[in-house]
Design an enzyme around this catalytic site. Structure first.
Site, PDB file in Angstrom:
ATOM      1  N   GLY A   8     -15.788  78.409  69.533  1.00 38.45           N
ATOM      2  CA  GLY A   8     -15.609  79.157  70.287  1.00 38.45           C
ATOM      3  C   GLY A   8     -16.087  80.387  70.876  1.00 38.45           C
ATOM      4  N   ASP A  32     -20.562  78.549  67.058  1.00 36.18           N
ATOM      5  CA  ASP A  32     -20.895  78.099  68.816  1.00 36.18           C
ATOM      6  C   ASP A  32     -21.674  77.719  68.644  1.00 36.18           C
ATOM      7  OD1 ASP A  32     -20.628  78.164  70.620  1.00 36.18           O
ATOM      8  OD2 ASP A  32     -19.295  79.540  71.702  1.00 36.18           O
ATOM      9  N   ASP A  41     -23.496  72.372  66.833  1.00 42.59           N
ATOM     10  CA  ASP A  41     -22.670  71.251  68.012  1.00 42.59           C
ATOM     11  C   ASP A  41     -21.540  70.597  67.455  1.00 42.59           C
ATOM     12  OD1 ASP A  41     -22.635  70.041  70.468  1.00 42.59           O
ATOM     13  OD2 ASP A  41     -24.579  69.279  70.351  1.00 42.59           O
ATOM     14  N   LEU A  42     -20.537  71.180  67.996  1.00 42.54           N
ATOM     15  CA  LEU A  42     -19.216  70.543  67.844  1.00 42.54           C
ATOM     16  C   LEU A  42     -18.911  68.863  68.591  1.00 42.54           C
ATOM     17  CD1 LEU A  42     -16.702  73.566  67.761  1.00 42.54           C
ATOM     18  CD2 LEU A  42     -18.352  72.305  65.582  1.00 42.54           C
ATOM     19  N   GLY A  71     -14.581  74.393  73.552  1.00 35.08           N
ATOM     20  CA  GLY A  71     -14.013  73.476  73.842  1.00 35.08           C
ATOM     21  C   GLY A  71     -14.066  73.781  75.328  1.00 35.08           C
ATOM     22  N   TYR A 156      -9.957  65.522  79.952  1.00 36.58           N
ATOM     23  CA  TYR A 156      -9.548  67.147  79.338  1.00 36.58           C
ATOM     24  C   TYR A 156      -8.068  67.043  78.834  1.00 36.58           C
ATOM     25  CZ  TYR A 156      -8.338  71.887  79.407  1.00 36.58           C
ATOM     26  OH  TYR A 156      -8.545  73.254  79.072  1.00 36.58           O
TER      27      TYR A 156
HETATM   28  P1  NAD Z   1     -15.060  79.481  77.801  1.00 36.29           P
HETATM   29  O1  NAD Z   1     -16.106  77.855  78.208  1.00 36.29           O
HETATM   30  O2  NAD Z   1     -14.962  80.677  78.277  1.00 36.29           O
HETATM   31  O3  NAD Z   1     -15.597  79.056  76.038  1.00 36.29           O
HETATM   32  C1  NAD Z   1     -15.631  77.901  75.083  1.00 36.29           C
HETATM   33  C2  NAD Z   1     -16.915  78.280  74.382  1.00 36.29           C
HETATM   34  O4  NAD Z   1     -16.203  76.698  73.665  1.00 36.29           O
HETATM   35  C3  NAD Z   1     -18.342  78.017  75.057  1.00 36.29           C
HETATM   36  O5  NAD Z   1     -18.171  79.333  73.602  1.00 36.29           O
HETATM   37  C4  NAD Z   1     -18.957  77.337  74.525  1.00 36.29           C
HETATM   38  O6  NAD Z   1     -20.562  77.414  73.928  1.00 36.29           O
HETATM   39  C5  NAD Z   1     -18.116  77.030  73.513  1.00 36.29           C
HETATM   40  N1  NAD Z   1     -17.965  75.065  72.901  1.00 36.29           N
HETATM   41  C6  NAD Z   1     -18.276  73.730  74.164  1.00 36.29           C
HETATM   42  N2  NAD Z   1     -18.932  73.192  74.000  1.00 36.29           N
HETATM   43  C7  NAD Z   1     -19.322  73.564  72.577  1.00 36.29           C
HETATM   44  C8  NAD Z   1     -20.245  72.594  71.652  1.00 36.29           C
HETATM   45  N3  NAD Z   1     -20.625  71.463  71.570  1.00 36.29           N
HETATM   46  N4  NAD Z   1     -20.793  72.867  69.900  1.00 36.29           N
HETATM   47  C9  NAD Z   1     -19.605  74.400  69.398  1.00 36.29           C
HETATM   48  N5  NAD Z   1     -19.237  75.187  71.445  1.00 36.29           N
HETATM   49  C10 NAD Z   1     -19.262  74.854  71.962  1.00 36.29           C
HETATM   50  O7  NAD Z   1     -13.997  78.226  77.412  1.00 36.29           O
HETATM   51  P2  NAD Z   1     -12.317  79.778  77.176  1.00 36.29           P
HETATM   52  O8  NAD Z   1     -11.957  79.700  79.056  1.00 36.29           O
HETATM   53  O9  NAD Z   1     -11.964  81.140  77.075  1.00 36.29           O
HETATM   54  O10 NAD Z   1     -11.673  78.421  76.568  1.00 36.29           O
HETATM   55  C11 NAD Z   1     -11.603  78.538  75.466  1.00 36.29           C
HETATM   56  C12 NAD Z   1     -10.312  76.852  75.407  1.00 36.29           C
HETATM   57  O11 NAD Z   1      -9.105  77.020  76.123  1.00 36.29           O
HETATM   58  C13 NAD Z   1     -11.205  75.845  75.257  1.00 36.29           C
HETATM   59  O12 NAD Z   1     -10.695  75.159  74.346  1.00 36.29           O
HETATM   60  C14 NAD Z   1     -10.136  75.411  76.637  1.00 36.29           C
HETATM   61  O13 NAD Z   1     -10.601  73.860  76.855  1.00 36.29           O
HETATM   62  C15 NAD Z   1      -9.088  76.275  76.432  1.00 36.29           C
HETATM   63  N6  NAD Z   1      -8.472  76.340  78.077  1.00 36.29           N
HETATM   64  C16 NAD Z   1      -8.438  76.657  78.650  1.00 36.29           C
HETATM   65  C17 NAD Z   1      -8.519  77.592  79.787  1.00 36.29           C
HETATM   66  C18 NAD Z   1      -8.967  78.784  81.687  1.00 36.29           C
HETATM   67  O14 NAD Z   1      -8.112  78.621  82.016  1.00 36.29           O
HETATM   68  N7  NAD Z   1     -10.171  79.140  80.995  1.00 36.29           N
HETATM   69  C19 NAD Z   1      -6.923  76.940  80.359  1.00 36.29           C
HETATM   70  C20 NAD Z   1      -6.851  75.766  79.367  1.00 36.29           C
HETATM   71  C21 NAD Z   1      -6.946  75.911  77.789  1.00 36.29           C
END
Ligand code: NAD
Length: 285
Positions: A8, A32, A41-42, A71, A156
């Site tokens: 990510g 990513d 692609d994860l 995620g 989720y």
């Molecule tokens: P974000 O969307 O900014 O970044 C997530 C990254 O994951 C993206 O760059 C995306 O391209 C990558 N990704 C998605 N699908 C993918 C795939 N199939 N293969 C490879 N990469 C893939 O998200 P974020 O807000 O920085 O979240 C980071 C983590 O924290 C995630 O696991 C999310 O569930 C968790 N989270 C986020 C929040 C929040 O409020 N933002 C809260 C709790 C948990």
């Protein structure tokens, strides 16, 4: 200086973690979909295997740590991808990189969980159990039966709960902690990353996000969470193992102040005794 893999790495908290590690002089292998050293692609089995193979080729047999931030949030209609990236995208990669992490002697791993694990009511235990069996089809089927409104949120939160339980289960075993690999989780609340900005831009979701109780009365910032991830990769975290750190402005404590810590019950004594004996056997081997 160490070598770290960050999934990510192209956005949000993963990106900020990768930037901070690089700023400190470490080598980062970013994973990513796009804009990363390893583009994979994860959500697919092939993508996960490709990511493992490319990270192994880049790290030359030794990884000082790993951060699993790739995620997706609870977007309706994307349940299958959410389930596969959030759960399999962590467990399969971590297992695939075990040898390289063990080679470091005291590697650290940070898994991105979520405070949805404790603040979304009614996640069916059967969904969490299906994830733990890696039966994604069953988890999706059970979530669908809960109805279209609940489905994405159960998948989720279910994926995050299962990956956290899995982390705590394997993290303390001889295979991981016994090889010096410290695995922990961060459980963020609402952090202003593109994921949350997208939810705030959705007229249906935004009022719910804004009304959700956050005692400190502000959203978190990705760079603050990234500082915690970097700290959890540092020597300061040598004694941190199997822990879940909530970074959520107080939401978890607000809803569930007295749910944890919880003492073991007398009924749990046989499990306690068996665990003590099992650990003694591990030390004797
Ligand atoms: P974000 O969307 O900014 O970044 C997530 C990254 O994951 C993206 O760059 C995306 O391209 C990558 N990704 C998605 N699908 C993918 C795939 N199939 N293969 C490879 N990469 C893939 O998200 P974020 O807000 O920085 O979240 C980071 C983590 O924290 C995630 O696991 C999310 O569930 C968790 N989270 C986020 C929040 C929040 O409020 N933002 C809260 C709790 C948990």
């Amino acid at each position: 200086m160490g070598v770290y893999v960050v999934t990510g790495a192209a956005s949000g908290m993963g990106r900020s973690t990768a930037e901070q590690l690089r700023w400190e002089g470490h080598v980062v292998i970013g994973v990513d979909l796009q804009r990363a050293d390893v583009q994979a692609d994860l959500s697919t089995a092939e993508g996960r295997q490709q990511a493992i193979a490319e990270v192994k080729a880049s790290c030359h047999g030794r990884l000082d740590g790993a951060v699993f931030a790739a995620g997706l949030g609870p977007v309706p209609g994307r349940e299958e991808i959410i389930a596969k990236v959030n759960f399999l995208g962590v467990v399969e990669l971590l297992e695939g990189l075990h040898e390289d992490l063990a080679a470091a002697g005291n590697a650290k791993v940070v898994i991105f969980s979520s405070n949805s694990t404790t603040t979304i009511p009614g996640i069916p235990q059967e969904i969490i159990d299906a994830f733990m069996r890696r039966d994604i089809g069953e988890a999706l089927q059970l979530a669908e039966e809960a109805g279209p409104q609940a489905s994405a949120s159960f998948i989720y939160a279910g994926s995050k709960t299962a990956v956290t339980h899995w982390m705590r289960t394997i993290g303390v075993t001889d295979k991981w902690a016994g090889k010096g690999i410290r695995i922990n989780a961060l459980a963020p609340g609402a952090i202003r990353t593109p994921m949350v900005e997208a939810q705030l831009a959705d007229p249906k979701l935004a009022p719910m996000i804004r009304a959700f109780p956050i005692p400190v009365r502000e959203f978190g910032k990705p760079e603050e969470v990234a500082q915690w991830a970097v700290f959890m990769l540092s020597p300061a975290a040598n004694f941190l193992c199997g822990s879940v750190i909530f970074l959520d402005g107080g939401t978890d404590a607000y809803f569930r102040a007295d749910s944890w810590p919880r003492a073991m019950t007398i009924d749990e004594m046989p499990i306690y005794q068996a665990k003590v004996e099992e650990f003694a056997r591990t030390l004797a081997e």
